[in-house]
Design a protein around this motif. Structure first.
Motif, PDB file in Angstrom:
ATOM      1  N   ARG A  84       0.826  -1.211   0.000  1.00  0.00           N
ATOM      2  CA  ARG A  84       0.000   0.000   0.000  1.00  0.00           C
ATOM      3  C   ARG A  84       0.865   1.267   0.000  1.00  0.00           C
ATOM      4  N   LYS A  94      -0.578   5.109   0.461  1.00  0.00           N
ATOM      5  CA  LYS A  94      -1.827   5.860   0.601  1.00  0.00           C
ATOM      6  C   LYS A  94      -1.946   7.031  -0.366  1.00  0.00           C
ATOM      7  N   GLU A  95      -0.881   7.735  -0.578  1.00  0.00           N
ATOM      8  CA  GLU A  95      -0.951   8.894  -1.469  1.00  0.00           C
ATOM      9  C   GLU A  95      -1.305   8.481  -2.894  1.00  0.00           C
ATOM     10  N   ASP A 119      -2.606   5.506  -3.892  1.00  0.00           N
ATOM     11  CA  ASP A 119      -3.883   4.805  -3.951  1.00  0.00           C
ATOM     12  C   ASP A 119      -5.060   5.770  -3.802  1.00  0.00           C
ATOM     13  N   GLN A 120      -4.880   6.810  -3.015  1.00  0.00           N
ATOM     14  CA  GLN A 120      -5.928   7.827  -2.900  1.00  0.00           C
ATOM     15  C   GLN A 120      -6.083   8.589  -4.204  1.00  0.00           C
ATOM     16  N   ILE A 125      -8.156   6.509  -6.612  1.00  0.00           N
ATOM     17  CA  ILE A 125      -9.593   6.584  -6.349  1.00  0.00           C
ATOM     18  C   ILE A 125     -10.165   7.928  -6.785  1.00  0.00           C
ATOM     19  N   ASN A 126      -9.463   8.993  -6.496  1.00  0.00           N
ATOM     20  CA  ASN A 126      -9.945  10.326  -6.874  1.00  0.00           C
ATOM     21  C   ASN A 126     -10.089  10.462  -8.385  1.00  0.00           C
ATOM     22  N   THR A 135      -9.869   2.505   4.717  1.00  0.00           N
ATOM     23  CA  THR A 135      -9.052   3.552   5.344  1.00  0.00           C
ATOM     24  C   THR A 135      -8.879   4.752   4.421  1.00  0.00           C
ATOM     25  N   LEU A 136      -9.318   4.623   3.166  1.00  0.00           N
ATOM     26  CA  LEU A 136      -9.140   5.679   2.173  1.00  0.00           C
ATOM     27  C   LEU A 136     -10.378   6.573   2.099  1.00  0.00           C
ATOM     28  N   ASP A 137     -10.222   7.737   1.525  1.00  0.00           N
ATOM     29  CA  ASP A 137     -11.310   8.714   1.420  1.00  0.00           C
ATOM     30  C   ASP A 137     -11.970   8.654   0.037  1.00  0.00           C
ATOM     31  N   ASN A 138     -13.101   9.367  -0.090  1.00  0.00           N
ATOM     32  CA  ASN A 138     -13.791   9.521  -1.374  1.00  0.00           C
ATOM     33  C   ASN A 138     -14.230   8.174  -1.957  1.00  0.00           C
ATOM     34  N   ILE A 139     -14.690   7.277  -1.093  1.00  0.00           N
ATOM     35  CA  ILE A 139     -15.087   5.945  -1.554  1.00  0.00           C
ATOM     36  C   ILE A 139     -16.612   5.786  -1.646  1.00  0.00           C
TER      37      ILE A 139
END
Length: 336
Positions: free
Chosen positions: A186, A188-189, A191-192, A195-196, A220-224
C-alpha cells in the motif's frame, strides 16, 4: 484412461490471484488432460503425511504412478525450503509420490542463492525428463542451475492473449471501471489519487477484493462513497467483466484476467515482478511513480499488444502431444 495429478496452488492460498492462475492452467492443459482422469493435490498444504508415504498405501500409489504431475504457476519456488511455511509444502519425508513433477508457468521468489537442502529437494521432486515451463528468465536460470531443462513460456494467464485476441480488446475508455488495491504494498498517497481520478472520470466504479486485507485497506481511504464492492470470487469478478468496463489497479493478475475477458486494462506497476512482466510482455502498465499521468492515460487510445513467444508455449505443450521422451531434447533445442 490414465491418472494425471494437478498440484493446485490456489488451495489454502490467501490470494484470489492464485485462483486466476489455476483456472488458466487448467484451461491450457485441457488438450493434454481431456482423455485422462485428473486428480488434484494442494501445494500450500502438505499433500501427504510421512507415515502415509512410508506405508505405501494404495491411495498414495495412485498419485505416485500418475502419467503426469503438473504444478500450477505462481511464485512457487523458493531459495529456502526450511522456511516456516513454504509455498510448496513438501519435505524429504513426503515428496516421493510427487517425483517427476512438471512446472507450468512457475516463478521463483526473492533471493539469489539457493540453499543446499532446497536444491537437493527440488532435484529429487522435479522431472529430469521433461522441460519445465517457467514464468521468466530468472526462474529459467534457477531451474537450469539445478541441471534441469526449462523454457520461458511466461505465466499461463498470458497464453490466450495472442495477436488476434488482443485486436478484440477496446482501445477507448468505457463508462465503468473495476479497480483493485494491494494492501501489502500500500501507498496511501498513490492509492488515494487512483480513487480520486476514477471518481472523476467514470460513471460507475467497482472494487474487486483479490485479498481479504485489501477490503480493510480500502476502508481507510477517502472519497469511496458510491463505489460498489465486488465479492472476492472469480464468479463475481467475471460477472462484472461481462459488461462494458475498464480495469485499472495494482493487482497484476486481476488486470491480466480482465484482458482475457477482452477488457481494456491499465495495470499499476508496484513492484519489480509486475514491472518486469510489464516490460517483458508489453502489458499496458503505468508505474506507480508516474500516477500523475493516470488521467491522461485513461483518456488515451490504448492498444493491447501482448508480446508472447507462441513458439515456446507450443514447444512445451508438444512434448506431451508426443509421449516419446527421446524427442524432447530436439524440441527444446528448436525453441531456443
Amino acid at each position: 484412461m490414465d491418472n494425471i495429478v494437478l498440484l493446485d496452488t490456489s488451495v489454502g492460498s490467501l490470494n484470489k490471484g492464485d485462483d486466476i492462475i489455476m483456472k488458466c492452467v487448467r484451461e491450457h492443459l485441457t488438450e493434454i488432460t481431456k482423455e485422462d482422469y485428473v486428480l488434484t493435490l494442494p501445494t500450500h498444504l502438505a499433500p501427504f503425511h510421512w507415515y502415509q508415504v512410508v506405508r505405501g498405501s494404495n491411495r498414495v500409489k495412485l498419485y505416485s504412478n500418475a502419467k503426469y504431475k503438473f504444478v500450477g504457476g505462481s511464485n512457487l519456488l523458493t531459495m529456502d525450503m526450511l522456511t516456516h511455511f513454504p509455498q510448496w509444502n513438501i519435505n524429504l519425508f513426503n515428496y516421493q509420490p510427487l517425483k517427476g513433477s512438471i512446472l507450468v508457468g512457475v516463478g521463483a521468489g526473492k533471493g539469489t542463492k539457493i540453499k543446499r537442502y532446497t536444491k537437493m529437494l527440488y532435484k529429487k521432486v522435479l522431472s529430469h525428463d521433461y522441460m519445465h515451463s517457467v514464468r521468466d528468465e530468472r526462474t529459467k536460470s534457477f531451474v537450469e542451475d539445478m541441471g534441469l531443462k526449462a523454457i520461458n513460456t511466461g505465466c499461463a494467464t498470458l497464453w490466450s492473449l495472442t495477436p488476434d485476441f488482443c485486436l478484440q480488446i477496446p482501445k477507448h475508455k468505457a463508462t465503468s471501471v473495476v479497480f483493485t488495491l494491494t494492501f501489502h504494498a500500500r501507498h496511501k498517497e498513490s492509492d488515494q489519487l487512483l480513487i480520486n481520478v476514477l471518481q472523476k472520470n467514470y460513471e460507475k466504479i467497482y472494487f474487486w477484493i483479490q485479498d481479504k486485507e485489501d477490503l480493510h485497506y480500502f476502508h481507510t481511504l477517502d472519497n469511496i462513497e458510491g463505489i460498489q464492492i465486488v465479492s472476492p470470487t472469480l464468479a463475481a469478478y467475471e460477472k462484472i467483466l461481462s459488461q462494458d468496463i475498464d480495469y485499472i489497479g495494482t493487482r497484476l493478475h486481476g488486470g491480466i484476467y480482465a484482458m482475457r475477458h477482452k477488457k481494456r486494462a491499465i495495470i499499476i506497476g508496484i513492484d519489480e515482478r509486475a514491472r518486469g512482466m510489464g516490460e517483458t510482455y508489453n502489458l499496458n502498465q503505468l508505474d506507480r511513480r508516474e500516477m500523475s499521468q493516470l488521467e491522461t492515460t485513461i483518456h488515451s487510445a490504448i492498444t493491447t499488444d501482448v508480446k508472447l513467444d507462441l513458439k515456446r508455449i507450443n514447444t512445451w505443450l508438444q512434448q506431451f502431444r508426443q509421449v516419446n521422451t527421446s524427442d524432447i531434447e530436439l524440441l527444446f533445442r528448436g525453441a531456443q
